[in-house]
Structures are given as C-alpha cells and as structure tokens.
Design an enzyme around this catalytic site. Structure first.
Site, PDB file in Angstrom:
ATOM      1  N   TYR A   1       0.585  -1.633  -0.536  1.00  0.00           N
ATOM      2  CA  TYR A   1      -0.056  -0.202   0.111  1.00  0.00           C
ATOM      3  C   TYR A   1       1.310   0.851  -0.026  1.00  0.00           C
ATOM      4  O   TYR A   1       0.652   2.239  -0.413  1.00  0.00           O
ATOM      5  CB  TYR A   1      -0.913   0.350   0.807  1.00  0.00           C
TER       6      TYR A   1
ATOM      7  N   GLU B   1      -8.152  -5.857   4.495  1.00  0.00           N
ATOM      8  CA  GLU B   1      -8.128  -7.865   4.036  1.00  0.00           C
ATOM      9  C   GLU B   1      -7.359  -8.619   5.118  1.00  0.00           C
ATOM     10  O   GLU B   1      -7.497 -10.074   4.855  1.00  0.00           O
ATOM     11  CB  GLU B   1      -6.705  -7.162   2.716  1.00  0.00           C
TER      12      GLU B   1
END
Length: 410
Positions: A99, A141
């Site tokens: 990310y 997630e």
C-alpha cells in the site's frame, strides 16, 4: 468500520477534487501504473497484464478513487465495494507492504497529470486521505487472510494442487479437477466463490494470476474450475493463461492456487424463488449455486437460464438437464444466439437470439425472486437493464464481474 478521522479542511479539499478526478481519473491511473511498474517491476507478478493493456484496471482504479473521494467522510457507504475488492486482493496476495508503494505513485501521478493545479495543499490532503483509505483495505484484508488460513482445510498464500481430471465440456470450455498435493483436507467455500491460479509459463518474464469461479458444489474432495479458451480475434490477443491451461497442462500436473474468495455468493438463508442467469462461461458460478440449491434447499423454486452462441459452445447441458429433471421445482431454459442446423432439428433450446425482458416475463411467474447473473459485460448490462425495467429491487439483484469491477449502467 473504524477509521482515522480527517479534519474538515482536508475533507473539503478532497471533495473539491472530485470533478477533477472524474475528468482526469483514467489519465492519472494510467500514469500511476506506468510509473509504479517502472520502479517496482516485481509487482507485475501480481497484476493482470491483459487488463492493463486493455485499460480495464486503470478504469477500475479510477472508479474506486473517485468513489473514495466522493465519500471520504462516510467511507462506510462504499464498504460493499471495499469488501469486494479486498476479496480479490486477498486472493491475489496483495499485502499491507504494497500500500505505501501504491500511495507514493498515486500521488506522483496526480502531480504529474494535473501539473501546477496539484498544489502542495492538495497533494498533502490526498496523502492523508490515502492513508485512511489504505488502512481500511489493510484491516479488512487482514481479517480475510486470517479467516482463509485458520478455517478447517484452509491455508495461507498458494498451495499445490494436482490436476486429477481434465474434461472437455464444449468446443471452448474445459474443466480441471484439483486435489491437494499434500493430501490434506479442503477448505469449504460458498457457491459463487473463486480461486486464483498461478501460471508459470515458459518464456514469460512474470507469473500470471487468474481468478476462476469454482464450478461444482462445495463439500467434494476436489475443486473444479471450468476455463474458457480465449482465442485471439482482431486486436484482441489470445488469452495467455487460458491457452496455457487448455494446451500445456495435463492430468497429473500441478497448479498453485489460493483459498476460495469472493462475495458473489448464494443467499441460502432466503427461501424466495431464485433465477440464475448466465451467458457463456458465466455459468460456472451458477452451476455451483444450482447444485447447492438442489441438495440443500430442494423445495425452493429455481429457474436456470443460460445463453450461448449454440450447442458447440454450450458446456454442462447434460449435467444441468439431469439435475433439473430430478426436481420438479427446478426449471431450465436455453437461449442460442446462432443455433446450428442440428440445434434447430433437435430443438434443444427455447429461444433464438438474446435473452430479453419479454421472454423472461413469459417464462417466469413474476419478478418476486432473487436474481443472480454472470457473463460477458454486454450480457450483464442487458440483464441489469431488463431487471431494473421490471422493477426488481436492487437488493435482489446479484452479479459478478469477470476481471476488474466496472459499471453495468447503460
């Protein structure tokens, strides 16, 4: 869903950029992928190269960024979309450490495309907002990773499976039966879910990951996927992975796959009638749903409607016909776009052409059902429009995209 709270000034800046993102979104995301893959080519092991070339991934990311900006102060509004994307990320192996890389290059792309219009204030605001959005995805997630790894028969990452059977279902669709190489148990799944297959192909610089719906009922000693061979046509190249599976993979070979994922699943807690609509290889999750309904809810009214070009492309006809013939509350209808002379003589279909609303209304008692559909995008757009014209409530319309999330609005 708990998130860090942005101050009102940052929220105002983000919301003010929504029109700009709507206009320049695809350009920003195209530049983003270009720069990110240049600096981090290892990520090409994860991303679908075909979707990149066709612009599908760029458009999907643009839509996600646009929605996140629009609802930055109420991210719970887009939680269903977050969950759907998170399922795909977990299945592909996207991790928390990816990310910051994405965030860095997204900000660089915004600055690069918008130039002087992307002031430091705007970039800083977007940096803060991205951190909040990323935290939401990472949290969701991580829960999915934990669940996939700890459930009975579950596992983390990729696991080796042996192809125990390879069956040609039609001229273009072949099924692969997969059993764990380690002899261990199989994680259960919900009808409609998919797995990710890792393809390591000679003379390909990177691995290729593809997601395929599980096409058989849960609870067996194997997983079954049914893959359509994508042949090249015009400017569209042949499918790298589908041709690899059809032509280079044999019974006894090993494939690496991830645990089942996906939120396009059969709602078995309901007892309303069900209508399963599929086009082409979009029937793969529908077969899993049909077989589950037949075994778990044998009194529930089910109508299975499938569209194919003709019988040479039509897979699983005998299997579905047998299941539906064994239950008087299961009905089966077939539409062929271009039936062959043999089809016309055998009368093995009920409609010539495409599925449309008048025909659906002629074969269904009413619209008081749960509708599930999957297939090529034009098919899905037509089904979505037909159901909306028939005033089917949104909460009873369920669909699955193959590839990046898109829009069905015509």
């Amino acid at each position: 869903m708990t998130t860090k709270v942005l101050d009102s000034k940052t929220i105002d800046i983000i919301k003010s950029t929504v029109p700009v993102l709507a206009e320049h979104g695809p350009a920003i995301t195209s530049r983003f992928y270009q720069m990110m893959f240049t600096n981090h080519p290892e990520l090409l092991h994860i991303f679908n190269h075909v979707n990149q070339k066709q612009g599908k991934q760029q458009q999907a990311l643009a839509n996600t960024v646009y929605a996140a900006a629009q609802y930055i102060d109420q991210l719970e509004t887009i939680f269903p979309a977050v969950k759907q994307i998170a399922h795909k990320h977990r299945s592909l192996g996207v991790k928390a450490e990816h990310y910051p890389i994405v965030g860095e290059h997204l900000l660089l792309a915004i600055k690069d495309v918008l130039g002087d219009a992307a002031t430091d204030e705007i970039i800083n605001a977007w940096g803060e907002a991205y951190g909040v959005i990323a935290d939401v995805f990472i949290s969701v997630e991580q829960e999915m990773y934990n669940e996939a790894a700890t459930k009975p028969g579950g596992w983390e990452g990729f696991r080796e499976f042996i192809i125990t059977n390879k069956v040609k279902e039609s001229d273009v669709i072949t099924s692969f039966y997969l059993k764990p190489k380690d002899g261990g148990s199989l994680s259960n799944f919900q009808p409609g879910q998919y797995i990710t297959v890792k393809a390591i192909i000679d003379r390909e610089a990177y691995t290729h990951l593809r997601q395929y719906s599980l096409s058989d009922v849960p609870g067996e000693e194997y997983y079954r996927i049914s893959v359509k061979r994508e042949d090249g046509k015009g400017d569209i190249p042949a499918g790298i992975v589908s041709n690899f599976l059809h032509h280079q993979v044999s019974e006894g070979d090993t494939l690496e796959i991830t645990a089942p994922a996906g939120d396009f699943v059969l709602q078995t807690h309901e007892n309303r009638p069900v209508v399963l609509l599929s086009g082409g290889v979009g029937q793969t999750p529908m077969i899993s749903m049909l077989k589950t309904l037949a075994s778990q809810q044998p009194t529930r009214d089910v109508t299975y409607v499938h569209a194919a070009i003709n019988s040479t492309y039509h897979a699983f006809h005998e299997e579905i016909a047998r299941i539906t013939s064994e239950h008087e509350n299961l009905n089966y209808f077939v539409s062929y776009e271009s039936p062959t002379a043999e089809d016309q003589q055998a009368k093995n279909y009920q409609k010539e052409g495409h599925i449309d609303l008048p025909w659906l209304q002629s074969i269904l008692k009413n619209n008081k059902a749960d509708f599930y559909f999957c297939g090529p995008v034009p098919f899905m757009k037509a089904m979505n429009q037909a159901l909306k014209e028939w005033n089917v409530p949104d909460e009873r319309i369920h669909f699955e995209f193959f590839g990046p999330k898109g829009s069905l609005e015509v």
